[in-house]
Design an enzyme around this catalytic site. Structure first.
Site, short mmCIF file in Angstrom:
data_model
loop_
_atom_site.label_atom_id
_atom_site.label_comp_id
_atom_site.label_asym_id
_atom_site.label_seq_id
_atom_site.Cartn_x
_atom_site.Cartn_y
_atom_site.Cartn_z
N TYR A 119 -5.67 0.14 -9.07
CA TYR A 119 -5.04 0.27 -7.75
C TYR A 119 -5.02 -1.09 -7.03
O TYR A 119 -3.97 -1.50 -6.52
CB TYR A 119 -5.82 1.29 -6.92
CG TYR A 119 -5.34 1.43 -5.50
CD1 TYR A 119 -4.27 2.27 -5.18
CD2 TYR A 119 -5.95 0.72 -4.46
CE1 TYR A 119 -3.82 2.39 -3.88
CE2 TYR A 119 -5.50 0.84 -3.15
CZ TYR A 119 -4.44 1.68 -2.87
OH TYR A 119 -3.99 1.80 -1.57
N THR A 129 2.58 1.70 -3.38
CA THR A 129 1.64 2.13 -4.40
C THR A 129 1.18 3.56 -4.17
O THR A 129 1.04 4.34 -5.12
CB THR A 129 0.43 1.18 -4.43
OG1 THR A 129 0.89 -0.16 -4.65
CG2 THR A 129 -0.54 1.56 -5.53
N GLU A 130 0.97 3.92 -2.91
CA GLU A 130 0.46 5.25 -2.59
C GLU A 130 1.51 6.34 -2.77
O GLU A 130 1.24 7.40 -3.30
CB GLU A 130 -0.06 5.28 -1.15
CG GLU A 130 -1.33 4.47 -0.92
CD GLU A 130 -2.57 5.17 -1.46
OE1 GLU A 130 -2.48 6.33 -1.89
OE2 GLU A 130 -3.64 4.52 -1.45
N SER A 131 2.74 6.08 -2.29
CA SER A 131 3.72 7.17 -2.21
C SER A 131 5.13 6.80 -2.65
O SER A 131 6.01 7.66 -2.64
CB SER A 131 3.79 7.68 -0.77
OG SER A 131 4.36 6.67 0.07
N VAL A 181 0.84 -1.20 0.00
CA VAL A 181 0.00 0.00 0.00
C VAL A 181 0.88 1.25 0.00
O VAL A 181 0.66 2.19 -0.77
CB VAL A 181 -0.96 0.00 1.21
CG1 VAL A 181 -1.64 1.36 1.35
CG2 VAL A 181 -2.01 -1.10 1.05
#
Length: 206
Positions: A181, A73-75, A70
């Site tokens: 996502y 993928t997010e940052s 996560v």
């Protein structure tokens, strides 16, 4: 004259063969480096803040490789990232969501500035991921969809489409961004598990 032309063609074919062979060797060498575990750990799937992720993953009963996926993928593990929607930090928390999480955790030190701190951001994000897993009966596809699109949207999709508790049809998710996502997080989770599960620890917290 004809012999000269034939000799030139033979020479040309020889150099072409050498060139093709050299390029093939170079491509193989690049592939070997690219696919090596050390290269992937260092450049493709690094694991900064690993101790922090594992600490809160253990505390809140979340798979650490899912949490790492996560964050990646997010940052991409960049703690200073802000999205155009206003999400903040490693786990890209929206300020109103972070404020709600702080209340659930009785964290009186909460502030907008505080969620820029990597440790607090990771703690909040992993706790939130666990709350979504509980809400959706341990279904990671639905929990991840909710992390991206919002729990209200996912609950609406379940009601409108009659999705079962064991729903795993990512293609049925209405939002393309959310479909991509969920796929990306699950693929990245597998890579982190392959690279880090049971092996020697890589880079520790920065």
């Amino acid at each position: 004259m004809e012999r000269v032309q034939k000799a030139r063609r033979r020479t040309g074919r020889k150099y072409l063969y050498i060139l093709v062979s050299s390029l093939a060797c170079l491509a193989f060498a690049i592939y070997m480096v690219w696919s090596s575990e050390s290269f992937q750990r260092q450049y493709l799937y690094p694991f900064p803040y690993r101790d922090t992720v594992e600490e809160y993953a253990d505390r809140y009963h979340v798979d650490p490789y899912l949490a790492a996926a996560v964050i990646k993928t997010e940052s991409k593990f960049q703690d200073g990232v802000h999205s155009h929607r206003g999400a903040i930090g490693l786990m890209q928390l929206m300020p109103d969501t972070a404020e709600w999480i702080a209340g659930q955790l009785d964290d009186n030190a909460y502030s907008i500035d505080a969620i820029h701190e990597p440790e607090r951001n990771i703690r909040y994000g992993i706790w939130y991921l666990r709350s979504l897993q509980r809400e959706f009966d341990g279904n990671d596809v639905l929990a991840l969809a909710a992390y991206n699109a919002g729990r209200g949207n996912v609950q609406a999709w379940i009601r409108e489409n009659g999705w079962p508790a064991d729903f795993h049809d990512i293609d049925a998710i209405p939002y393309q961004e959310t479909r991509e996502y969920v796929r990306k997080v699950l693929m990245t989770e597998r890579k982190y598990r392959e690279l880090y599960a049971g092996g020697q620890k890589a880079e520790k917290d920065q």
